[in-house]
Design a protein around this motif. Structure first.
Motif, PDB file in Angstrom:
ATOM      1  N   ARG A   1       7.108 -10.391  64.121  1.00  0.00           N
ATOM      2  CA  ARG A   1       7.764 -10.764  63.052  1.00  0.00           C
ATOM      3  C   ARG A   1       9.224  -9.881  63.247  1.00  0.00           C
ATOM      4  O   ARG A   1       9.110  -8.957  63.774  1.00  0.00           O
ATOM      5  CB  ARG A   1       7.156 -10.151  61.671  1.00  0.00           C
ATOM      6  CG  ARG A   1       5.928 -10.732  61.479  1.00  0.00           C
ATOM      7  CD  ARG A   1       6.139 -12.377  61.251  1.00  0.00           C
ATOM      8  NE  ARG A   1       4.562 -12.782  60.811  1.00  0.00           N
ATOM      9  CZ  ARG A   1       3.724 -13.484  61.676  1.00  0.00           C
ATOM     10  NH1 ARG A   1       3.969 -13.246  63.055  1.00  0.00           N
ATOM     11  NH2 ARG A   1       2.569 -13.899  61.165  1.00  0.00           N
ATOM     12  N   SER A   2      10.289 -10.596  62.733  1.00  0.00           N
ATOM     13  CA  SER A   2      11.505  -9.918  62.418  1.00  0.00           C
ATOM     14  C   SER A   2      12.193 -10.598  61.238  1.00  0.00           C
ATOM     15  O   SER A   2      12.441 -11.551  61.124  1.00  0.00           O
ATOM     16  CB  SER A   2      12.605 -10.445  63.750  1.00  0.00           C
ATOM     17  OG  SER A   2      13.573  -9.610  63.614  1.00  0.00           O
ATOM     18  N   PHE A   3      12.347  -9.690  60.368  1.00  0.00           N
ATOM     19  CA  PHE A   3      12.816  -9.949  58.713  1.00  0.00           C
ATOM     20  C   PHE A   3      14.304  -9.987  58.402  1.00  0.00           C
ATOM     21  O   PHE A   3      14.749 -10.627  57.681  1.00  0.00           O
ATOM     22  CB  PHE A   3      12.034  -9.328  57.874  1.00  0.00           C
ATOM     23  CG  PHE A   3      10.370  -9.488  58.038  1.00  0.00           C
ATOM     24  CD1 PHE A   3       9.747 -10.945  57.562  1.00  0.00           C
ATOM     25  CD2 PHE A   3       9.586  -8.642  58.342  1.00  0.00           C
ATOM     26  CE1 PHE A   3       8.538 -10.980  57.575  1.00  0.00           C
ATOM     27  CE2 PHE A   3       8.206  -8.808  58.487  1.00  0.00           C
ATOM     28  CZ  PHE A   3       7.787 -10.025  58.066  1.00  0.00           C
ATOM     29  N   GLY A   4      14.902  -8.942  59.170  1.00  0.00           N
ATOM     30  CA  GLY A   4      16.420  -9.072  58.895  1.00  0.00           C
ATOM     31  C   GLY A   4      16.845  -7.739  58.064  1.00  0.00           C
ATOM     32  O   GLY A   4      17.885  -7.758  57.345  1.00  0.00           O
ATOM     33  N   SER A   5      16.079  -6.717  57.861  1.00  0.00           N
ATOM     34  CA  SER A   5      16.461  -5.558  56.882  1.00  0.00           C
ATOM     35  C   SER A   5      15.910  -4.556  57.625  1.00  0.00           C
ATOM     36  O   SER A   5      14.600  -4.121  57.214  1.00  0.00           O
ATOM     37  CB  SER A   5      16.120  -5.808  55.247  1.00  0.00           C
ATOM     38  OG  SER A   5      16.412  -4.441  54.640  1.00  0.00           O
ATOM     39  N   VAL A   6      16.747  -3.695  58.180  1.00  0.00           N
ATOM     40  CA  VAL A   6      16.296  -2.164  58.690  1.00  0.00           C
ATOM     41  C   VAL A   6      15.278  -1.589  57.834  1.00  0.00           C
ATOM     42  O   VAL A   6      14.450  -1.250  58.159  1.00  0.00           O
ATOM     43  CB  VAL A   6      17.365  -1.744  59.645  1.00  0.00           C
ATOM     44  CG1 VAL A   6      17.080  -0.045  60.037  1.00  0.00           C
ATOM     45  CG2 VAL A   6      17.657  -2.576  60.926  1.00  0.00           C
TER      46      VAL A   6
ATOM     47  N   ILE B   1       3.465  -1.844  64.347  1.00  0.00           N
ATOM     48  CA  ILE B   1       4.457  -1.246  65.373  1.00  0.00           C
ATOM     49  C   ILE B   1       5.781  -1.767  65.216  1.00  0.00           C
ATOM     50  O   ILE B   1       5.885  -2.985  64.523  1.00  0.00           O
ATOM     51  CB  ILE B   1       3.793  -1.607  66.765  1.00  0.00           C
ATOM     52  CG1 ILE B   1       3.676  -2.889  67.194  1.00  0.00           C
ATOM     53  CG2 ILE B   1       2.683  -0.624  67.243  1.00  0.00           C
ATOM     54  CD1 ILE B   1       3.345  -3.053  68.674  1.00  0.00           C
ATOM     55  N   TYR B   2       6.813  -1.090  65.714  1.00  0.00           N
ATOM     56  CA  TYR B   2       8.211  -1.429  65.468  1.00  0.00           C
ATOM     57  C   TYR B   2       9.248  -1.085  66.518  1.00  0.00           C
ATOM     58  O   TYR B   2       9.035  -0.107  67.091  1.00  0.00           O
ATOM     59  CB  TYR B   2       8.562  -0.845  64.111  1.00  0.00           C
ATOM     60  CG  TYR B   2      10.070  -0.840  63.549  1.00  0.00           C
ATOM     61  CD1 TYR B   2      10.414  -2.251  63.479  1.00  0.00           C
ATOM     62  CD2 TYR B   2      11.088   0.119  63.388  1.00  0.00           C
ATOM     63  CE1 TYR B   2      11.920  -2.515  63.026  1.00  0.00           C
ATOM     64  CE2 TYR B   2      12.198  -0.195  62.928  1.00  0.00           C
ATOM     65  CZ  TYR B   2      12.671  -1.445  62.814  1.00  0.00           C
ATOM     66  OH  TYR B   2      13.775  -1.715  62.059  1.00  0.00           O
TER      67      TYR B   2
END
Length: 271
Positions: free
Chosen positions: A184-189, A203-204
């Motif tokens: 996934r990639s959501f757009g808010s660090v 994991i990130y």
């Protein structure tokens, strides 16, 4: 320094300001583009100005470094932080906010002598508030937040990976033979760090974060007992969280999983 009662006051301050300044504008957004190509809205400025004023009224000895200040002002403040320095991203995930995507947040950290001492990350769309005090733990909506040591392998993990800032060789390796179950990639660090701490992803990887992006979320992750940190290069040692230089972020819910993740990353950098 701040205690748990102070942290509760900050949580309420951030929550009220976000509801007033962000959610009131969410369905009527006027956006512009900054010199670096990123998106900016009226809500970014309104939130920063409000919290700057309210924090100063409660803690006048602390200065504030906000994302929407100039680069010269950022450098001046970090070089001369005084008794303490608030580090604020008033709207982390502005592109999502401007597009009507309900995944954005407010990130606030207190930095003193190079150490992040306190953190609040608030998600107004879900009304979730993550917070932490150095050495005292992390909380989600006031309840203790403790990372879980599961799953045990990369293959069973869900990953949060931002491909945009990664080396081409690593992007190719991830596309062709990703080691994880799903991505996934959501757009808010700031929320990314918190969601790993909460075990929503295990994991990130993000290839370029600035101080106001990671300061609060990084402390929340570490105080929850999850594993990870910031590096200048993928082979490097962990770095302190007090630099204006963009950093690479690597994390996992627990140390053994982080070791597997870092090993896979370094093995595939030059594929």
């Amino acid at each position: 320094m701040l205690d748990v009662n102070d942290l509760e006051r900050i949580r309420q301050m951030v929550r009220t300001a976000a509801i007033d300044e962000l959610m009131s504008r969410f369905n009527d957004v006027s956006a512009a583009t900054k010199a670096d190509g990123s998106v900016i809205t009226e809500a970014d400025y309104a939130m920063q100005h409000r919290l700057q004023d309210e924090l100063a009224s409660q803690w006048p000895d602390f200065q504030l470094l906000g994302e929407e200040m100039s680069a010269a002002e950022h450098q001046r403040l970090l070089a001369n932080p005084g008794a303490g320095l608030w580090c604020l991203d008033p709207l982390d995930g502005t592109s999502n906010f401007a597009a009507g995507i309900p995944f954005f947040g407010v990130s606030l950290a207190l930095i003193r002598q190079g150490q992040v001492l306190a953190a609040v990350v608030y998600d107004p769309a879900r009304d979730e508030c993550f917070s932490a005090l150095q050495g005292q733990g992390a909380w989600l909506d006031g309840e203790p937040l403790v990372a879980q040591a599961m799953p045990e392998t990369l293959k069973a993990s869900m990953a949060m990976v931002d491909l945009k800032r990664l080396p081409e060789s690593l992007i190719t390796a991830l596309a062709r033979r990703a080691p994880y179950r799903s991505q996934r990639s959501f757009g808010s660090v700031a929320l990314d760090w918190c969601w790993v701490a909460a075990g929503r992803c295990q994991i990130y990887l993000h290839g370029g974060q600035k101080l106001w992006d990671y300061a609060a979320g990084y402390l929340i992750l570490r105080e929850a007992g999850a594993a990870g940190g910031l590096v200048d290069d993928y082979h490097g040692d962990w770095l302190p969280a007090d630099s204006l230089t963009p950093r690479i972020a690597i994390a996992a819910t627990h140390e053994p999983l982080l070791a597997q993740w870092r090993e896979w990353i370094t093995q595939h950098l030059e594929d």
